[in-house]
Write a protein that holds these residues in place. Structure first.
Motif, mmCIF file in Angstrom:
data_model
loop_
_atom_site.group_PDB
_atom_site.id
_atom_site.type_symbol
_atom_site.label_atom_id
_atom_site.label_comp_id
_atom_site.label_asym_id
_atom_site.label_seq_id
_atom_site.Cartn_x
_atom_site.Cartn_y
_atom_site.Cartn_z
ATOM 1 N N ALA A 174 24.783 1.362 39.789
ATOM 2 C CA ALA A 174 23.348 1.567 40.003
ATOM 3 C C ALA A 174 23.014 1.821 41.465
ATOM 4 N N GLY A 175 23.657 1.146 42.403
ATOM 5 C CA GLY A 175 23.365 1.344 43.823
ATOM 6 C C GLY A 175 23.678 2.750 44.283
ATOM 7 N N ALA A 176 24.816 3.278 43.860
ATOM 8 C CA ALA A 176 25.190 4.640 44.245
ATOM 9 C C ALA A 176 24.259 5.657 43.594
ATOM 10 N N ARG A 177 23.867 5.421 42.377
ATOM 11 C CA ARG A 177 22.936 6.334 41.712
ATOM 12 C C ARG A 177 21.570 6.288 42.375
ATOM 13 N N ALA A 178 21.139 5.116 42.784
ATOM 14 C CA ALA A 178 19.828 4.978 43.417
ATOM 15 C C ALA A 178 19.775 5.731 44.741
ATOM 16 N N VAL A 179 20.821 5.638 45.539
ATOM 17 C CA VAL A 179 20.852 6.346 46.825
ATOM 18 C C VAL A 179 20.894 7.850 46.581
ATOM 19 N N THR A 180 21.655 8.279 45.601
ATOM 20 C CA THR A 180 21.740 9.708 45.282
ATOM 21 C C THR A 180 20.407 10.233 44.750
ATOM 22 N N VAL A 181 19.743 9.457 43.915
ATOM 23 C CA VAL A 181 18.428 9.864 43.405
ATOM 24 C C VAL A 181 17.411 9.909 44.543
ATOM 25 N N ALA A 182 17.471 8.957 45.466
ATOM 26 C CA ALA A 182 16.561 8.963 46.615
ATOM 27 C C ALA A 182 16.777 10.213 47.467
ATOM 28 N N ALA A 183 18.026 10.570 47.689
ATOM 29 C CA ALA A 183 18.331 11.787 48.450
ATOM 30 C C ALA A 183 17.801 13.016 47.717
ATOM 31 N N LEU A 184 17.932 13.035 46.402
ATOM 32 C CA LEU A 184 17.433 14.154 45.607
ATOM 33 C C LEU A 184 15.909 14.258 45.695
ATOM 34 N N VAL A 185 15.215 13.140 45.582
ATOM 35 C CA VAL A 185 13.751 13.144 45.625
ATOM 36 C C VAL A 185 13.246 13.617 46.988
ATOM 37 N N VAL A 186 13.844 13.108 48.071
ATOM 38 C CA VAL A 186 13.401 13.501 49.412
ATOM 39 C C VAL A 186 13.675 14.983 49.650
ATOM 40 N N SER A 187 14.833 15.467 49.232
ATOM 41 C CA SER A 187 15.158 16.873 49.475
ATOM 42 C C SER A 187 14.305 17.807 48.618
ATOM 43 N N VAL A 188 14.007 17.440 47.388
ATOM 44 C CA VAL A 188 13.139 18.276 46.557
ATOM 45 C C VAL A 188 11.719 18.283 47.125
ATOM 46 N N ALA A 189 11.265 17.141 47.623
ATOM 47 C CA ALA A 189 9.945 17.093 48.253
ATOM 48 C C ALA A 189 9.909 17.972 49.503
ATOM 49 N N VAL A 208 21.449 19.328 49.945
ATOM 50 C CA VAL A 208 21.433 17.931 49.489
ATOM 51 C C VAL A 208 20.958 17.851 48.048
ATOM 52 N N ALA A 209 19.963 18.636 47.689
ATOM 53 C CA ALA A 209 19.488 18.633 46.304
ATOM 54 C C ALA A 209 20.591 19.101 45.359
ATOM 55 N N ALA A 210 21.277 20.160 45.715
ATOM 56 C CA ALA A 210 22.363 20.665 44.870
ATOM 57 C C ALA A 210 23.498 19.652 44.762
ATOM 58 N N TRP A 211 23.872 19.050 45.885
ATOM 59 C CA TRP A 211 24.932 18.040 45.871
ATOM 60 C C TRP A 211 24.525 16.845 45.020
ATOM 61 N N SER A 212 23.279 16.406 45.146
ATOM 62 C CA SER A 212 22.812 15.245 44.398
ATOM 63 C C SER A 212 22.819 15.514 42.893
ATOM 64 N N VAL A 213 22.343 16.673 42.499
ATOM 65 C CA VAL A 213 22.354 17.019 41.076
ATOM 66 C C VAL A 213 23.784 17.072 40.563
ATOM 67 N N HIS A 214 24.672 17.687 41.319
ATOM 68 C CA HIS A 214 26.079 17.752 40.920
ATOM 69 C C HIS A 214 26.679 16.361 40.801
#
Length: 142
Positions: A108-123, A93-99
């Motif tokens: 903005a909504g799509a970016r926010a969901v993708t950033v949230a997925a990135l933050v949770v997966s990195v954590a 998920v982190a790799a997909w989100s960064v890509h």
């Protein structure tokens, strides 16, 4: 033959793609599985306050809440998810989100969901690198 109305490559979309929501859900399930299956029994039994030098594996996990509750079987399955799938899913998920953030321009909504997925997966990946995680995994497998 119908022509599908699709935005040009790289053009902003007007709604959040389903893939972003799936990635966020996968990241949240992975993080939640660690909390419910490992961290919750540890703190519910006050094992964080055990005497120094007392090994964690002396405490039987199956006799602790939530494993001794009616939901014990489901929590056990969640624990297996946490051990077998969650770390790999978090990295994916982190790799997909960064890509996705790097290659697409989304609203903005799509970016926010993708950033949230990135933050949770990195954590989640960061959690797997802690000494407490290693101790709890040994405790679970013992």
């Amino acid at each position: 033959m119908a022509v599908l109305d699709s935005p040009a490559l790289g053009a902003p979309t007007t709604r959040t793609p389903r893939a972003a929501w799936v990635a966020l859900a996968l990241a949240l399930v992975g993080a939640t599985s660690y909390v419910v299956a490992l961290v919750l029994p540890y703190y519910a039994a006050s094992l964080d306050q055990r005497p120094a030098g007392e090994p964690l594996y002396e405490h039987e996990l199956s006799g602790l809440w939530p494993y001794d509750s009616p939901f014990g079987g489901a929590v056990g399955l969640l624990a297996m998810w946490a051990l077998a799938v969650a770390p790999f899913a978090a990295v994916a998920v982190a790799a997909w989100s960064v890509h996705r953030l790097w290659t697409t321009r989304a609203v903005a909504g799509a970016r926010a969901v993708t950033v949230a997925a990135l933050v949770v997966s990195v954590a989640t990946v960061g959690w797997t690198l802690t000494p407490l995680h290693a101790e709890l995994v040994v405790w679970l497998l013992d």
